[in-house]
Each structure stands twice: as C-alpha cells, then as structure tokens.
Design a protein around this motif. Structure first.
Motif, PDB file in Angstrom:
ATOM      1  N   TYR A 156      45.261  39.836  44.537  1.00 59.34           N
ATOM      2  CA  TYR A 156      44.449  40.882  45.167  1.00 59.34           C
ATOM      3  C   TYR A 156      43.522  40.337  46.257  1.00 59.34           C
ATOM      4  N   THR A 157      43.422  39.017  46.420  1.00 58.48           N
ATOM      5  CA  THR A 157      42.491  38.437  47.379  1.00 58.48           C
ATOM      6  C   THR A 157      43.037  38.542  48.795  1.00 58.48           C
ATOM      7  N   GLU A 158      42.149  38.426  49.773  1.00 58.68           N
ATOM      8  CA  GLU A 158      42.565  38.538  51.168  1.00 58.68           C
ATOM      9  C   GLU A 158      43.576  37.456  51.532  1.00 58.68           C
ATOM     10  N   ASP A 189      41.879  35.274  33.460  1.00 58.95           N
ATOM     11  CA  ASP A 189      40.626  35.998  33.620  1.00 58.95           C
ATOM     12  C   ASP A 189      40.811  37.432  34.109  1.00 58.95           C
ATOM     13  N   ILE A 190      42.050  37.846  34.325  1.00 57.62           N
ATOM     14  CA  ILE A 190      42.342  39.200  34.764  1.00 57.62           C
ATOM     15  C   ILE A 190      43.734  39.566  34.257  1.00 57.62           C
ATOM     16  N   ARG A 196      41.481  45.964  39.842  1.00 53.11           N
ATOM     17  CA  ARG A 196      41.211  45.067  40.963  1.00 53.11           C
ATOM     18  C   ARG A 196      42.499  44.583  41.625  1.00 53.11           C
ATOM     19  N   MET A 197      43.619  44.680  40.903  1.00 56.00           N
ATOM     20  CA  MET A 197      44.915  44.279  41.445  1.00 56.00           C
ATOM     21  C   MET A 197      45.560  45.378  42.291  1.00 56.00           C
ATOM     22  N   ASP A 198      44.985  46.563  42.307  1.00 56.86           N
ATOM     23  CA  ASP A 198      45.618  47.695  42.986  1.00 56.86           C
ATOM     24  C   ASP A 198      45.891  47.462  44.473  1.00 56.86           C
ATOM     25  N   PRO A 199      45.031  46.756  45.216  1.00 55.88           N
ATOM     26  CA  PRO A 199      45.387  46.503  46.627  1.00 55.88           C
ATOM     27  C   PRO A 199      46.709  45.762  46.785  1.00 55.88           C
ATOM     28  N   PHE A 200      46.974  44.856  45.857  1.00 59.69           N
ATOM     29  CA  PHE A 200      48.255  44.144  45.911  1.00 59.69           C
ATOM     30  C   PHE A 200      49.415  45.075  45.571  1.00 59.69           C
TER      31      PHE A 200
END
Length: 367
Positions: A156-158, A189-190, A196-200
């Motif tokens: 999910y990170t940039e 940890d996730i 939080r993974m939804d953008p991916f």
C-alpha cells in the motif's frame, strides 16, 4: 495447448538476484526453508532434519530467523550450520549444479515434456523478479507469460505502488503474484485485507490484472490461521469483484485432505466456490517425496475437487524447476495428462490449458 500455470526462471542464487543486499536475499531464502517439504539432512551422516532448525519456535517473522550462516551451494542444495554441524535442504534438483534457471532451461524442459506455454510466477525467495520475468516474457512471448511481484507487506506504500505501475505499464507483466509468507518481513503487522491495503487492491482492479495468491496459514501456521485467511480472501473477493484470483498451490492437503477426500470448513468452501477463483492442482512439489508416481492419492483429491467446484475452475501447475527434486517434469504433467482418466477430454483440455488461457488470453496474443 498445454499450459503450465506455475513455473520459474531466476538468476544465480550465489548473486543478489535483484535484491538490495545479500542479507535481504538470505532472509527471504531462509524464511522459505523454515517449513519446506524438501528433504533436509545433516551432511555428515545423512540424518534427517527439518526447517525447524532455522528459526526460533514461536517467532515466525524474520525476527525469529536464527543466525546459521544460511547460504546457497551447488547441486540444488541450500546449506546452513547449527552447533558446528553442516546441514542442507535439497530444495532444487540434484542435477542443478549451480542454483539458477535461465529461460532456456525451462524451454528445453517444456519441449521435452510437451508443454507449450508457462506462466512465470515470482516470489522473493527467487529474487526481485520483475525485471527477470519481464525479460523472459519479452524474449520468448510465445512460450512465457510472466507475473509481477510486490512487497506484499508494504504493498500500500507509495514506493510499492510506483513499482507496481512500472512492472505493469512499463515492463508489461500480466498478473500479480502475492504470497502471504512475505508478510513475515514486517512481523505480520498487517493483514492482506486490512483497509490500509485498499489503495493497492484498487490499483490491481483498475489494471484488470489477475492475482495469483499463495495463501499460507500465516502467522501461526495452523488450520485456524488458514481458515482466517480464507475468510479474508473471501472479503476481498466481495469488495473487489473486478479482480480474478488464482489459489496458488491449491488447498492444503495436511489440513483438509488427509482422508483422501476434501473436508473443507464452511468458511473455506465459501471462498473456494467464489466464481472469480481458479484453483491450482499441484501435488508433486509438496507430496512427491511421500507418494509414488503416478500419485493415485493426488488423483483422488483432484477428482473430488472437480466434483466439488467443477473442472472449469481447476488449472494444472508444476512449480518447475523445484519439482524435479521429487519427479521429472514429464511425470509432473503426465500424472494428470495420462492418468486422470475420470476427466472427459474437454475437461482435461480445460485443466491443462484452457482455463488459464481464458484468464490470461494467451492464445489471443499469439494470433
């Protein structure tokens, strides 16, 4: 057209394999070996051992990996040292004098086994695979369709989203390999369906790429953890209905198939029956060291799975070249091609190529 939905090419493991450092490469490889079905033994006398030597019990993240001088060797072996004793995992076939698999090795194997096309999967234990897979696909487009890999725990990170765009839009990779074991790097940890993974997942849906998910029973490697992950997968399937999925390695025999027939809990069955899921049938890579060719135990499980979900949902894969630690590539396809007589001709054509062709459009790209 026979299509293997699960094969690999990779650079020499004595090098960096595209990783930032040897240490990162080592930890990915060592983590894979903690629960391997390959034979692990002490070199001095051949005494059987296991991957449990490689980590501290109760800590399944990278933080639990022991300092055992883990390193690739020759003849398909991965070496490590515990209390002054040398051990190895026979992870690759003995005939692999150096641990590497260039595209031309797979092409020769495919020609001999009469396999027309392979889907090149990924996995950080093999290396940072995007450029390697893309090169093989570009060099041999009639023979290979390649997947991209992402830093699953940080997808999910940039930085990861930028790499996804490069792998898909620039390199032209045609699917996503996604392994839950890779979450060990960050201590689990996730979860993979965390919001939080939804953008991916939204980016995957927008790109219309299928996801090949290797759904191990993280973080505790128990049946309960596997069921929980099946529930998470089903959640993603319902929230991102544009995404097609492939269950890499298929259902775990050790949890649900010990009796020779599948006994899926309701939560697992609900995920497996989802219309957007294909299921790999791939038994010799894990059970070829226990069962004898032509694997009647596997044939019974394949038949039962066909009866439960339908032949149009099954795809054959090998996990070449690893599988040759247990059997030849020809045997790996022929236990289905020659010995699964319960399939009709149409069903066998679908399982051995038609279903994965429908997902990835392989024939269409060759015309």
């Amino acid at each position: 057209m026979v299509i293997d939905c699960h094969a690999h090419v990779f650079e020499p493991w004595a090098g960096l394999c595209g990783h930032e450092s040897r240490e990162i490469q080592r930890q990915y490889m060592q983590k894979v070996q903690t629960r391997t079905s390959a034979r692990v033994f002490r070199l001095r006398d051949g005494k059987e051992a296991s991957g449990a030597l490689l980590f501290r019990q109760g800590d399944n993240g990278w933080s639990g990996l022991k300092d055992v001088s883990f390193r690739p060797g020759n003849y398909g072996r991965l070496h490590f040292t515990v209390e002054g004793e040398e051990y190895c995992s026979q992870y690759m076939p003995v005939g692999m004098q150096q641990i590497e698999a260039p595209p031309e090795l797979m092409l020769a194997q495919m020609d001999y086994a009469r396999v027309d096309h392979c889907v090149l999967q990924a996995g950080w234990g093999y290396g940072a695979m995007n450029d390697t897979n893309a090169l093989a696909q570009k060099q041999y487009p009639a023979r290979f369709t390649a997947l991209l890999n992402v830093d699953e725990g940080h997808a999910y990170t940039e930085a990861s989203l930028r790499e996804f765009d490069r792998a898909h839009r620039v390199l032209g990779l045609r699917g996503v390999y996604f392994a839950l074991d890779a979450f060990a790097r960050y201590g689990f940890d996730i979860t993979f369906n965390d919001r939080r993974m939804d953008p991916f997942w939204s980016k995957v849906a927008e790109a219309k790429l299928p996801v090949f998910i290797e759904m191990t029973a993280v973080p505790d490697y128990t049946e309960a953890c596997y069921i929980a992950n099946a529930v998470r997968l089903h959640d993603l399937m319902r929230r991102f209905r544009e995404i097609s999925w492939v269950l890499v390695m298929g259902p775990p025999v050790g949890y649900f198939g010990k009796t020779g027939h599948w006994a899926f809990p309701d939560e697992v069955s609900a995920a497996y029956r989802h219309e957007n899921l294909l299921i790999e049938i791939m038994y010799p890579i894990t059970w070829g060291g226990v069962w004898e060719y032509p694997y009647p135990e596997a044939q019974a499980l394949i038949r039962d799975l066909r009866d439960k979900v339908g032949a149009d949902r099954l795809i054959w894969g090998s996990d070449m070249p690893n599988v040759e630690r247990f059997c030849t590539y020809t045997q790996c396809v022929d236990y289905v091609r020659r010995h699964c007589g319960f399939f009709s001709n149409a069903e066998k054509d679908a399982v051995l190529g038609g279903n994965i062709d429908r997902l990835l459009g392989i024939r269409a790209r060759q015309t």
